[in-house]
Design a protein around this motif. Structure first.
Motif, PDB file in Angstrom:
ATOM      1  N   ASN A   1       3.375  -1.649   5.691  1.00  0.00           N
ATOM      2  CA  ASN A   1       3.198  -0.268   5.230  1.00  0.00           C
ATOM      3  C   ASN A   1       4.506   0.503   5.267  1.00  0.00           C
ATOM      4  O   ASN A   1       4.758   1.373   4.427  1.00  0.00           O
ATOM      5  CB  ASN A   1       2.145   0.438   6.084  1.00  0.00           C
ATOM      6  N   GLN A   2       5.360   0.191   6.239  1.00  0.00           N
ATOM      7  CA  GLN A   2       6.683   0.811   6.284  1.00  0.00           C
ATOM      8  C   GLN A   2       7.513   0.390   5.073  1.00  0.00           C
ATOM      9  O   GLN A   2       8.270   1.202   4.518  1.00  0.00           O
ATOM     10  CB  GLN A   2       7.399   0.419   7.579  1.00  0.00           C
ATOM     11  N   GLU A   3       7.358  -0.852   4.641  1.00  0.00           N
ATOM     12  CA  GLU A   3       8.054  -1.304   3.435  1.00  0.00           C
ATOM     13  C   GLU A   3       7.590  -0.516   2.217  1.00  0.00           C
ATOM     14  O   GLU A   3       8.404  -0.120   1.371  1.00  0.00           O
ATOM     15  CB  GLU A   3       7.801  -2.799   3.229  1.00  0.00           C
ATOM     16  N   TRP A   4       6.284  -0.273   2.119  1.00  0.00           N
ATOM     17  CA  TRP A   4       5.750   0.522   1.015  1.00  0.00           C
ATOM     18  C   TRP A   4       6.315   1.938   1.050  1.00  0.00           C
ATOM     19  O   TRP A   4       6.682   2.502   0.020  1.00  0.00           O
ATOM     20  CB  TRP A   4       4.218   0.564   1.097  1.00  0.00           C
ATOM     21  N   ARG A   5       6.373   2.519   2.244  1.00  0.00           N
ATOM     22  CA  ARG A   5       6.844   3.900   2.371  1.00  0.00           C
ATOM     23  C   ARG A   5       8.295   4.033   1.911  1.00  0.00           C
ATOM     24  O   ARG A   5       8.691   5.056   1.351  1.00  0.00           O
ATOM     25  CB  ARG A   5       6.712   4.365   3.822  1.00  0.00           C
ATOM     26  N   LYS A   6       9.094   3.001   2.140  1.00  0.00           N
ATOM     27  CA  LYS A   6      10.491   3.047   1.711  1.00  0.00           C
ATOM     28  C   LYS A   6      10.612   2.985   0.189  1.00  0.00           C
ATOM     29  O   LYS A   6      11.613   3.413  -0.375  1.00  0.00           O
ATOM     30  CB  LYS A   6      11.264   1.889   2.334  1.00  0.00           C
TER      31      LYS A   6
ATOM     32  N   GLN B   1      -1.357   3.717  10.591  1.00  0.00           N
ATOM     33  CA  GLN B   1      -1.026   2.753   9.545  1.00  0.00           C
ATOM     34  C   GLN B   1       0.461   2.764   9.178  1.00  0.00           C
ATOM     35  O   GLN B   1       0.992   1.768   8.702  1.00  0.00           O
ATOM     36  CB  GLN B   1      -1.878   3.018   8.301  1.00  0.00           C
ATOM     37  N   HIS B   2       1.137   3.897   9.422  1.00  0.00           N
ATOM     38  CA  HIS B   2       2.560   3.964   9.098  1.00  0.00           C
ATOM     39  C   HIS B   2       3.399   3.087  10.016  1.00  0.00           C
ATOM     40  O   HIS B   2       4.563   2.823   9.726  1.00  0.00           O
ATOM     41  CB  HIS B   2       3.048   5.419   9.210  1.00  0.00           C
ATOM     42  N   ARG B   3       2.811   2.588  11.108  1.00  0.00           N
ATOM     43  CA  ARG B   3       3.559   1.740  12.028  1.00  0.00           C
ATOM     44  C   ARG B   3       3.585   0.279  11.596  1.00  0.00           C
ATOM     45  O   ARG B   3       4.431  -0.482  12.055  1.00  0.00           O
ATOM     46  CB  ARG B   3       2.952   1.833  13.434  1.00  0.00           C
ATOM     47  N   ALA B   4       2.638  -0.115  10.741  1.00  0.00           N
ATOM     48  CA  ALA B   4       2.607  -1.502  10.274  1.00  0.00           C
ATOM     49  C   ALA B   4       3.859  -1.811   9.449  1.00  0.00           C
ATOM     50  O   ALA B   4       4.306  -0.983   8.647  1.00  0.00           O
ATOM     51  CB  ALA B   4       1.349  -1.752   9.443  1.00  0.00           C
TER      52      ALA B   4
ATOM     53  N   PRO C   1       9.283  22.835 -12.631  1.00  0.00           N
ATOM     54  CA  PRO C   1       9.619  21.523 -12.061  1.00  0.00           C
ATOM     55  C   PRO C   1       8.836  20.403 -12.737  1.00  0.00           C
ATOM     56  O   PRO C   1       7.721  20.613 -13.239  1.00  0.00           O
ATOM     57  CB  PRO C   1       9.239  21.657 -10.583  1.00  0.00           C
ATOM     58  N   LYS C   2       9.425  19.224 -12.753  1.00  0.00           N
ATOM     59  CA  LYS C   2       8.765  18.070 -13.338  1.00  0.00           C
ATOM     60  C   LYS C   2       7.790  17.453 -12.341  1.00  0.00           C
ATOM     61  O   LYS C   2       7.875  17.663 -11.144  1.00  0.00           O
ATOM     62  CB  LYS C   2       9.800  17.019 -13.760  1.00  0.00           C
ATOM     63  N   GLN C   3       6.848  16.687 -12.877  1.00  0.00           N
ATOM     64  CA  GLN C   3       5.890  15.988 -12.038  1.00  0.00           C
ATOM     65  C   GLN C   3       6.602  14.948 -11.176  1.00  0.00           C
ATOM     66  O   GLN C   3       7.620  14.380 -11.579  1.00  0.00           O
ATOM     67  CB  GLN C   3       4.825  15.310 -12.908  1.00  0.00           C
ATOM     68  N   PHE C   4       6.079  14.734  -9.963  1.00  0.00           N
ATOM     69  CA  PHE C   4       6.632  13.692  -9.106  1.00  0.00           C
ATOM     70  C   PHE C   4       6.472  12.347  -9.813  1.00  0.00           C
ATOM     71  O   PHE C   4       5.389  12.045 -10.332  1.00  0.00           O
ATOM     72  CB  PHE C   4       5.910  13.649  -7.756  1.00  0.00           C
ATOM     73  N   PRO C   5       7.504  11.522  -9.849  1.00  0.00           N
ATOM     74  CA  PRO C   5       7.412  10.257 -10.589  1.00  0.00           C
ATOM     75  C   PRO C   5       6.531   9.236  -9.894  1.00  0.00           C
ATOM     76  O   PRO C   5       6.406   9.242  -8.658  1.00  0.00           O
ATOM     77  CB  PRO C   5       8.871   9.779 -10.622  1.00  0.00           C
ATOM     78  N   GLU C   6       5.889   8.389 -10.684  1.00  0.00           N
ATOM     79  CA  GLU C   6       5.169   7.259 -10.127  1.00  0.00           C
ATOM     80  C   GLU C   6       6.168   6.202  -9.679  1.00  0.00           C
ATOM     81  O   GLU C   6       7.140   5.905 -10.369  1.00  0.00           O
ATOM     82  CB  GLU C   6       4.225   6.650 -11.167  1.00  0.00           C
ATOM     83  N   GLU C   7       5.909   5.627  -8.506  1.00  0.00           N
ATOM     84  CA  GLU C   7       6.742   4.551  -7.990  1.00  0.00           C
ATOM     85  C   GLU C   7       5.839   3.398  -7.576  1.00  0.00           C
ATOM     86  O   GLU C   7       4.863   3.600  -6.858  1.00  0.00           O
ATOM     87  CB  GLU C   7       7.582   5.026  -6.798  1.00  0.00           C
ATOM     88  N   MET C   8       6.147   2.211  -8.055  1.00  0.00           N
ATOM     89  CA  MET C   8       5.307   1.029  -7.771  1.00  0.00           C
ATOM     90  C   MET C   8       3.842   1.259  -8.212  1.00  0.00           C
ATOM     91  O   MET C   8       2.901   0.866  -7.535  1.00  0.00           O
ATOM     92  CB  MET C   8       5.347   0.700  -6.280  1.00  0.00           C
ATOM     93  N   ASN C   9       3.674   1.950  -9.356  1.00  0.00           N
ATOM     94  CA  ASN C   9       2.351   2.270  -9.900  1.00  0.00           C
ATOM     95  C   ASN C   9       1.548   3.159  -8.954  1.00  0.00           C
ATOM     96  O   ASN C   9       0.312   3.136  -8.978  1.00  0.00           O
ATOM     97  CB  ASN C   9       1.552   0.988 -10.199  1.00  0.00           C
ATOM     98  N   VAL C  10       2.224   3.953  -8.140  1.00  0.00           N
ATOM     99  CA  VAL C  10       1.548   4.803  -7.156  1.00  0.00           C
ATOM    100  C   VAL C  10       1.905   6.255  -7.387  1.00  0.00           C
ATOM    101  O   VAL C  10       3.081   6.598  -7.512  1.00  0.00           O
ATOM    102  CB  VAL C  10       1.939   4.396  -5.713  1.00  0.00           C
ATOM    103  N   GLN C  11       0.892   7.101  -7.475  1.00  0.00           N
ATOM    104  CA  GLN C  11       1.098   8.555  -7.494  1.00  0.00           C
ATOM    105  C   GLN C  11       0.928   9.058  -6.084  1.00  0.00           C
ATOM    106  O   GLN C  11       0.037   8.660  -5.359  1.00  0.00           O
ATOM    107  CB  GLN C  11       0.069   9.236  -8.408  1.00  0.00           C
ATOM    108  N   MET C  12       1.806   9.975  -5.678  1.00  0.00           N
ATOM    109  CA  MET C  12       1.743  10.489  -4.311  1.00  0.00           C
ATOM    110  C   MET C  12       1.147  11.895  -4.277  1.00  0.00           C
ATOM    111  O   MET C  12       1.036  12.549  -5.266  1.00  0.00           O
ATOM    112  CB  MET C  12       3.138  10.488  -3.691  1.00  0.00           C
TER     113      MET C  12
END
Length: 353
Positions: A147-152, A141-144, A342-353
């Motif tokens: 999906n690559q746009e989301w990953r960036k 899925q990372h090749r789509a 350490p602080k929690q990883f920030p949400e980006e685009m309403n997404v928790q990683m």
């Protein structure tokens, strides 16, 4: 609940915009050939198209159910990891102690041991999440492009920071070298935990019951690790995924051949009473075909994305966030100052990683 995403209609449309344009263009070309050029032989009876659509609906529905079960099972496993991790922190704090009052020297030494045991557990969580984010040959899925746009935009931590850097604060140089030399690094860390407990038992600090109690927690962690590795290392059977993909594409190809003549016939029937609408009614087949094809495509693509819940997409179980949450909890129980935690990883685009 730590799971994450809130998709808007805009985000869903952007995610599938390439396929949507293909479906619109394909339906438009066939409509022009049928209506303008006069190639009315481009006609497939609706019954076989409907039968294929029914088969696709069953296959894609089955795939979506299986994918959701994999995601939900992965989330339950990591929920169990949260509970067992807190149990480990509690038992280390309360059981790794000297019963004799006034034994200040040993109490100080055991304070260091408790910190090492907790820090090593954080290292285990770190190694485990990195292992879950590693690439498998069937994860594609990372090749789509979308999906690559989301990953960036969402920046998965495991793809930004190397494992060595993430382990460094929690393991000594000797332990880090030992762990990195092993193929299953998270298992190696649990072996170090067990050796540490055995060393404390041999010194007479841990009683037999306490030693076995802590070993039982390590056994639970091995169980959780094996469960999450099973999901990671055993893909959704490819024959089902491939068949769903091919059937969806065949259905999308055949759909306009069945829909366009139907709309042309309806338009002819409307000519007497609604002449203007009837003359142009066939052109409504273009958006109709695109919407139906898009709906089947989205369901099939959502299933493909959900097959691998640790791949690092926006639909995955947020193991990075879960691990960091456990880390924060455990270090707070060690009474460390907030400035060092350490602080929690920030949400980006309403997404928790």
């Amino acid at each position: 609940m730590l799971t994450k995403k809130r998709y808007s209609v805009k985000e869903m449309v952007l995610w599938t915009r390439g396929e949507t344009l293909i479906y619109l263009s394909y339906a438009a070309v066939l409509t022009v050939l049928y209506e303008v050029v006069g190639l009315t032989f481009l006609n497939v009876p609706w019954t076989p198209v409907a039968l294929i659509g029914t088969a696709v609906a069953f296959m894609v529905g089955f795939q979506n159910n299986a994918a959701y079960e994999r995601i939900w099972e992965a989330r339950k496993i990591w929920g169990a990891i949260v509970n067992t991790s807190r149990t480990w922190g509690m038992k280390v704090q309360d059981l790794v102690r000297v019963d004799r009052e006034g034994d200040v020297e040993n109490q100080i030494n055991l304070s260091e041991d408790r910190q090492i045991l907790v820090y090593r557990h954080i290292a285990w969580l770190t190694a485990l999440r990195y292992a879950m984010r590693s690439r498998k040959s069937w994860e594609t899925q990372h090749r789509a492009i979308t999906n690559q746009e989301w990953r960036k935009r969402i920046h998965t931590p495991e793809y930004i920071t190397k494992l060595e850097e993430s382990l460094e604060p929690y393991l000594s140089e000797t332990e880090q070298a030992y762990v990195l030399s092993k193929s299953n690094k998270q298992a190696a860390i649990l072996y170090l935990q067990s050796r540490h407990l055995r060393a404390l038992k041999d010194k007479g600090i841990l009683k037999e019951f306490t030693f076995l109690n802590l070993e039982d927690v390590l056994e639970e962690l091995f169980t959780h690790q094996g469960q999450t590795e099973r999901i990671k290392n055993f893909p959704y059977p490819r024959q089902y995924a491939t068949l769903s993909l091919y059937l969806t594409r065949i259905f999308a190809i055949l759909l306009p051949f069945g829909i366009i003549p139907e709309f042309a016939e309806i338009g002819e029937e409307m000519l007497e009473e609604f002449n203007r609408v009837g003359r142009y009614f066939i052109w409504l087949a273009i958006p109709f075909c695109a919407v139906v094809s898009w709906a089947f495509h989205v369901m099939e693509r959502m299933a493909r994305v959900g097959e691998n819940p640790f791949e690092g997409t926006a639909n995955d179980v947020p193991i990075s966030t879960i691990s960091r949450s456990i880390e924060i909890n455990l270090r707070e129980m060690l009474d460390e100052p907030d400035s060092e935690i350490p602080k929690q990883f920030p949400e980006e685009m309403n997404v928790q990683m």
